[in-house]
Motif scaffolding. Structure first.
Motif, PDB file in Angstrom:
ATOM      1  N   ARG A  23       0.836  -1.207   0.000  1.00 25.91           N
ATOM      2  CA  ARG A  23       0.000   0.000   0.000  1.00 25.91           C
ATOM      3  C   ARG A  23       0.872   1.258   0.000  1.00 25.91           C
ATOM      4  N   SER A  27       0.935   3.767  -3.155  1.00 28.06           N
ATOM      5  CA  SER A  27       0.214   5.019  -2.881  1.00 28.06           C
ATOM      6  C   SER A  27       0.935   6.228  -3.469  1.00 28.06           C
ATOM      7  N   THR A  31      -4.599   6.664  -5.347  1.00 24.07           N
ATOM      8  CA  THR A  31      -5.378   6.112  -4.252  1.00 24.07           C
ATOM      9  C   THR A  31      -5.441   4.588  -4.349  1.00 24.07           C
ATOM     10  N   VAL A  32      -4.946   3.917  -3.320  1.00 21.24           N
ATOM     11  CA  VAL A  32      -5.005   2.463  -3.240  1.00 21.24           C
ATOM     12  C   VAL A  32      -6.307   2.094  -2.540  1.00 21.24           C
ATOM     13  N   LEU A  46      -6.009   0.092  -7.578  1.00 17.06           N
ATOM     14  CA  LEU A  46      -5.902   1.543  -7.617  1.00 17.06           C
ATOM     15  C   LEU A  46      -7.201   2.136  -8.155  1.00 17.06           C
ATOM     16  N   ASP A  51      -3.310   5.723 -12.957  1.00 16.27           N
ATOM     17  CA  ASP A  51      -2.400   5.429 -11.855  1.00 16.27           C
ATOM     18  C   ASP A  51      -1.766   4.048 -12.027  1.00 16.27           C
TER      19      ASP A  51
END
Length: 65
Positions: A23, A27, A31-32, A46, A51
């Protein structure tokens, strides 16, 4: 409500790596939404496809056992 996420497959994960480690690493790219580790592989979800592209481009082949 539409739930969308974009998974990244992660292979050859060392036994010492935990979900929080992945994470933190991913990150940096966005946004995870979730991390799942099963044996030596896992998935990092994600929130945006862009991303995922950036993460794969930057991390692919960079880390290993």
């Amino acid at each position: 409500m539409s739930l969308r996420f974009y998974p990244v497959f992660v292979n050859h994960i060392a036994g010492s790596v935990q979900a929080g480690d992945l994470r933190a690493l991913f990150s940096r790219f966005g946004t995870v939404t979730d991390v799942v580790i099963v044996d030596e592989y896992g998935f990092v979800n994600l929130a945006r496809s862009e991303d995922v592209f950036n993460a794969v481009e930057q991390l692919n082949g960079r880390y290993g056992k």
